[in-house]
Design an enzyme around this catalytic site. Structure first.
Site, mmCIF file in Angstrom:
data_model
loop_
_atom_site.group_PDB
_atom_site.id
_atom_site.type_symbol
_atom_site.label_atom_id
_atom_site.label_comp_id
_atom_site.label_asym_id
_atom_site.label_seq_id
_atom_site.Cartn_x
_atom_site.Cartn_y
_atom_site.Cartn_z
ATOM 1 N N GLU A 1 18.362 10.212 8.393
ATOM 2 C CA GLU A 1 17.558 10.563 9.673
ATOM 3 C C GLU A 1 16.204 11.086 9.261
ATOM 4 O OE1 GLU A 1 19.809 13.053 12.565
ATOM 5 O OE2 GLU A 1 21.244 11.705 12.641
ATOM 6 N N HIS B 1 18.546 11.288 17.740
ATOM 7 C CA HIS B 1 19.261 12.489 17.632
ATOM 8 C C HIS B 1 18.772 13.407 18.897
ATOM 9 C CE1 HIS B 1 21.457 15.239 14.457
ATOM 10 N NE2 HIS B 1 21.906 15.560 16.058
ATOM 11 N N ARG C 1 27.781 12.563 14.356
ATOM 12 C CA ARG C 1 27.199 12.130 12.878
ATOM 13 C C ARG C 1 27.193 10.801 12.563
ATOM 14 N NH1 ARG C 1 25.217 16.027 14.549
ATOM 15 N NH2 ARG C 1 24.787 18.037 13.736
HETATM 16 N N1 LIG Z 1 23.810 14.512 18.942
HETATM 17 C C1 LIG Z 1 23.787 15.573 18.949
HETATM 18 O O1 LIG Z 1 22.776 16.064 19.056
HETATM 19 C C2 LIG Z 1 25.194 16.470 18.920
HETATM 20 C C3 LIG Z 1 25.171 17.822 19.680
HETATM 21 C C4 LIG Z 1 26.301 18.379 19.671
HETATM 22 C C5 LIG Z 1 27.148 18.150 18.869
HETATM 23 N N2 LIG Z 1 27.122 17.047 17.976
HETATM 24 C C6 LIG Z 1 28.081 16.814 17.001
HETATM 25 O O2 LIG Z 1 29.168 16.366 18.045
HETATM 26 C C7 LIG Z 1 30.473 16.464 17.079
HETATM 27 C C8 LIG Z 1 31.351 17.610 17.980
HETATM 28 O O3 LIG Z 1 30.785 18.614 18.379
HETATM 29 P P1 LIG Z 1 31.725 19.749 19.119
HETATM 30 O O4 LIG Z 1 30.828 20.838 19.577
HETATM 31 O O5 LIG Z 1 32.681 19.235 20.097
HETATM 32 O O6 LIG Z 1 32.703 20.337 18.046
HETATM 33 P P2 LIG Z 1 34.138 20.762 18.032
HETATM 34 O O7 LIG Z 1 34.411 21.398 16.792
HETATM 35 O O8 LIG Z 1 34.295 21.608 19.238
HETATM 36 O O9 LIG Z 1 35.145 19.523 18.183
HETATM 37 C C9 LIG Z 1 35.254 18.608 17.082
HETATM 38 C C10 LIG Z 1 36.725 17.982 17.280
HETATM 39 O O10 LIG Z 1 36.841 17.062 16.184
HETATM 40 C C11 LIG Z 1 37.971 17.334 15.800
HETATM 41 N N3 LIG Z 1 38.438 16.562 14.427
HETATM 42 C C12 LIG Z 1 38.268 17.046 13.504
HETATM 43 N N4 LIG Z 1 38.545 16.037 12.560
HETATM 44 C C13 LIG Z 1 38.984 15.056 13.087
HETATM 45 C C14 LIG Z 1 39.433 13.851 13.032
HETATM 46 N N5 LIG Z 1 39.522 13.394 11.562
HETATM 47 N N6 LIG Z 1 39.634 12.680 13.956
HETATM 48 C C15 LIG Z 1 39.637 13.162 15.253
HETATM 49 N N7 LIG Z 1 39.117 14.329 15.580
HETATM 50 C C16 LIG Z 1 38.890 15.293 14.528
HETATM 51 C C17 LIG Z 1 38.415 18.874 15.900
HETATM 52 O O11 LIG Z 1 39.804 18.971 15.951
HETATM 53 C C18 LIG Z 1 37.658 19.110 17.025
HETATM 54 O O12 LIG Z 1 38.587 19.182 18.130
HETATM 55 C C19 LIG Z 1 30.010 17.194 15.828
HETATM 56 O O13 LIG Z 1 29.921 16.451 14.873
HETATM 57 C C20 LIG Z 1 28.789 17.810 16.313
HETATM 58 O O14 LIG Z 1 27.634 18.081 15.198
HETATM 59 C C21 LIG Z 1 25.837 16.346 18.282
HETATM 60 O O1 LIG Z 2 25.015 19.386 15.685
HETATM 61 C C1 LIG Z 2 24.241 19.599 16.642
HETATM 62 O O2 LIG Z 2 24.439 20.513 17.244
HETATM 63 C C2 LIG Z 2 23.511 18.513 17.018
HETATM 64 O O3 LIG Z 2 23.550 17.435 16.277
HETATM 65 C C3 LIG Z 2 22.218 18.862 17.671
HETATM 66 O O4 LIG Z 2 21.184 18.986 16.273
HETATM 67 P P1 LIG Z 2 19.859 19.317 16.514
HETATM 68 O O5 LIG Z 2 19.866 20.789 16.611
HETATM 69 O O6 LIG Z 2 19.009 18.874 15.321
HETATM 70 O O7 LIG Z 2 19.102 19.030 17.810
#
Ligand SMILES: NC(=O)c1ccc[n+]([C@@H]2O[C@H](COP(=O)([O-])OP(=O)(O)OC[C@H]3O[C@@H](n4cnc5c(N)ncnc54)[C@H](O)[C@@H]3O)[C@@H](O)[C@H]2O)c1
Ligand SMILES: O=C(O)[C@H](O)COP(=O)(O)O
Length: 624
Positions: free
Chosen positions: A341, A360, A312
């Site tokens: 965004e 994104h 994020r």
């Molecule tokens: N760019 C995209 O399109 C996209 C896609 C999927 C996920 N994401 C983002 O990626 C991130 C991770 O997703 P995920 O599915 O692995 O989630 P998840 O909940 O499986 O993993 C997140 C991890 O972060 C850890 N965490 C919490 N606070 C923390 C801190 N202060 N320092 C370090 N680690 C910490 C948690 O313990 C957990 O293990 C989220 O922010 C999600 O929104 C973005």
């Molecule tokens: O948190 C997520 O799952 C990702 O950031 C994906 O976001 P989106 O659904 O807008 O692609």
């Protein structure tokens, strides 16, 4: 050791016994009963595992989130309109088809905040991705109609969870289907950043041939710090190991053995950022992680570090990153996510020559989007049907096997709460409630959150117009100044069953039925589950045994022959069907309590006639 109970040990006399029957049908409804009937179909209970914590002597806190249960029969389901589901961002076709089978689907993309507010007032569910802000105003505009918000993805930072909870609206997400897509995008950014792919591509397209300008750096042998070792972080680490990188990780909540199994060392935040050649961000945006990468943290990094962010935008102070890039602390950054965004076109960060950006796209593969759409459609439809969602974000999640075991006790909990509060004179002054769970299980082996939520629902709904469900039970209780303390008593019964009995005591109130007041001076009601059916087993100090189906008449009387017949006759003459009757007494031929389960609600004349029976000192009619 015998079961300890506040009830008299005198055995209840059963005049009729129901045959053993399976668990009553029950739902963890997010809907008012009327809506619930509308969408009722075959109900399956699902939930996911979460750290189960035993509450021993707990007072409700803001952090505890809960929900509701209904126990409607599937008979006489009226055919009412389908639920309306507003899909506010593009969703995969497979998910849309699932939703269309279940409800009326309105796909309206790129709504203005005002239009979104108008639409939610006519919607039972809303599905969004990361591009829609579901604010407090949105929940307020829904005026209670919106029951579920489905986030088609992982991050729920665009949904005001507190407001959702206060409005009794469940929030579910789709946490698994885009994990690999996000990890692959992270690796794509890492490799393309290291080899200047985007910059070199732009250079060639601008008619140049700059081979020496775009000499990159190698990944093999370099240290990658994975910040957040969750689903995406783990998959990034696995892939980076395959590229020959040395992977370390910082995650305050991740188990060290899971990391070790992948050959990853879990280290402190400072150690991670100060030793890494590459830093890849995979933590959620929370108050604790907001702008955690700032001037101070950049100053601790190795000079020439390279940064990837597919988590994020808000975890980085973007101005500080520009300063770190200009100072050469950060050699390059590859960013998929931004504080705002889309970011403004003239953003210094976006325009920086050492920064590669994507809009994104982490979750944007065909495969991930189909998966996410199906995952969220199932979660939203399930929630509308009354199932406990496996991906609930603001309600307790309980492992399916625990849930199926607890189901009859959840029904019992609501009924015991509902009965107890109807014994309070005028329903007034209810503030302190004590719940005692008797169980043969170890102290850590009983999750009472659902039970407590249902007791809360049972207590609050008859005395207020609040709609209470699993999501908002704690919040509403707190708002009404209710203090609910829970106590576990370990008893020597079979550990095969999770709970032996649930006792609800309402403290410091007047009762409209003196027989329900225990020796301590508090209203006390206790129940058990027998053959999967909730039973009332104790009223005040009197042991009774009546199955909690239909409604209930409690009479306190002189213990003498003929009482059952007399009352039974009065009810029979008025065509009120008695489903169960039980008499409990403390001393033979002294005081007794008769508990009569009735299918219909007797009219006032019938109740008057019961009250007129000379041996009856008091009676009360209770709705279950
Ligand atoms: N760019 C995209 O399109 C996209 C896609 C999927 C996920 N994401 C983002 O990626 C991130 C991770 O997703 P995920 O599915 O692995 O989630 P998840 O909940 O499986 O993993 C997140 C991890 O972060 C850890 N965490 C919490 N606070 C923390 C801190 N202060 N320092 C370090 N680690 C910490 C948690 O313990 C957990 O293990 C989220 O922010 C999600 O929104 C973005
Ligand atoms: O948190 C997520 O799952 C990702 O950031 C994906 O976001 P989106 O659904 O807008 O692609």
């Amino acid at each position: 050791m015998a079961i300890s109970s506040s009830c008299s040990s005198v055995k209840a006399v059963n005049t009729r016994w129901t045959s053993p029957s399976p668990s009553p049908s029950s739902r963890f409804s997010l809907l008012p009963t009327s809506l619930h009937r509308r969408y009722a179909t075959n109900v399956k209970l699902t939930a996911t595992s979460a750290a189960l914590k035993t509450v021993e002597q707990t007072t409700l806190t803001e952090d505890n989130k809960f929900s509701s249960v209904g126990s409607d029969s599937d008979q006489d389901i009226p055919t009412l309109p389908k639920p309306r589901i507003l899909v506010a961002e593009k969703l995969g076709e497979a998910g849309l088809n699932l939703l269309r089978d279940f409800g009326d689907v309105d796909c309206s993309y790129e709504l203005s905040p005002e239009d979104l507010k108008k639409k939610v007032a006519e919607s039972d569910a809303l599905i969004v991705r990361s591009g829609t802000k579901v604010t407090r105003e949105v929940f307020e505009a829904a005026k209670g109609r919106l029951k579920v918000v489905g986030r088609a993805g992982v991050g729920i930072d665009n949904v005001d969870l507190q407001a959702a909870t206060e409005h009794g609206c469940l929030v579910v997400n789709a946490p698994t289907a885009n994990t690999v897509a996000a990890a692959e995008h992270g690796i794509a950014l890492l490799a393309s950043m290291a080899r200047n792919v985007a910059q070199a591509d732009a250079s060639i397209k601008a008619g140049k041939w700059e081979r020496s300008k775009y000499v990159g750096v190698s990944l093999v042998g370099k240290t990658l710090a994975v910040m957040g070792f969750g689903k995406v972080g783990t998959e990034v680490a696995r892939r980076a190991k395959g590229l020959g990188m040395n992977v370390i990780s910082h995650d305050p909540y991740a188990p060290a053995d899971r990391a070790r199994a992948l050959g990853v060392d879990l280290v402190s935040f400072d150690q991670a950022i100060s030793t890494a050649d590459f830093v890849s961000l995979h933590m959620p945006l929370t108050p604790a992680t907001k702008k955690v990468f700032n001037d101070e943290t950049f100053s601790k990094m190795k000079k020439g570090v390279r940064l990837v962010n597919v988590a994020r935008g808000g975890v980085i102070d973007e101005d500080a990153l520009v300063r770190a890039l200009d100072a050469g602390i950060v050699a390059q950054a590859a960013l998929d996510v931004f504080c705002e965004e889309p970011p403004s076109k003239d953003s210094k960060l976006i325009q920086h020559e050492n920064v590669t950006v994507t809009p994104h796209l982490g979750a944007s593969t065909k495969e991930a989007q189909e998966g996410v759409a199906i995952e969220i459609a199932e979660a939203v439809a399930g929630a509308l049907k009354g199932e406990l969602s496996a991906t609930a974000v603001n309600a307790p999640m309980v492992a399916p096997e625990v849930l199926s075991e607890l189901t009859p006790y959840i029904v019992l909990a609501e009924k015991i709460g509902r009965l107890a509060v109807q014994l309070v004179s005028g329903g007034k002054g209810v503030q302190s409630i004590k719940v005692v769970y008797r169980s043969a299980r170890d102290r850590d082996d009983l999750d009472t959150r659902l039970l407590r939520a249902m007791i809360t629902k049972g207590i609050i709904e008859p005395i207020s117009d609040s709609y209470v469900n699993l999501v908002n039970a704690d919040f509403i209780a707190k708002q009404k100044g209710l203090r609910i303390s829970e106590e576990r008593m370990v008893v020597d019964t079979s550990p095969e069953y999770p709970i032996d009995s649930i006792q609800v005591q309402i403290l410091n109130v007047e009762s409209n039925f003196a027989g329900a007041v225990s020796e301590s001076g508090d209203i006390s009601i206790e129940g058990k589950v027998k053959y999967g059916v909730p039973h009332l087993t104790c009223v005040g100090s009197f042991a009774v045994d009546v199955s909690l189906e239909g409604n209930l008449i409690l009479c306190r009387q002189v213990d003498q022959p003929g009482m059952i017949g007399q009352v039974g006759n009065i009810l029979g003459e008025q065509n009120v069907n008695v489903n169960f009757m039980s008499v409990g007494r403390t001393v033979v031929r002294k005081q007794a309590i008769m508990a009569i389960g009735v299918d219909e609600e007797p009219n006032s004349k019938t109740l008057e006639r019961i009250g007129g029976v000379s041996a009856i000192a008091e009676f009360v009619f209770l709705k279950l």
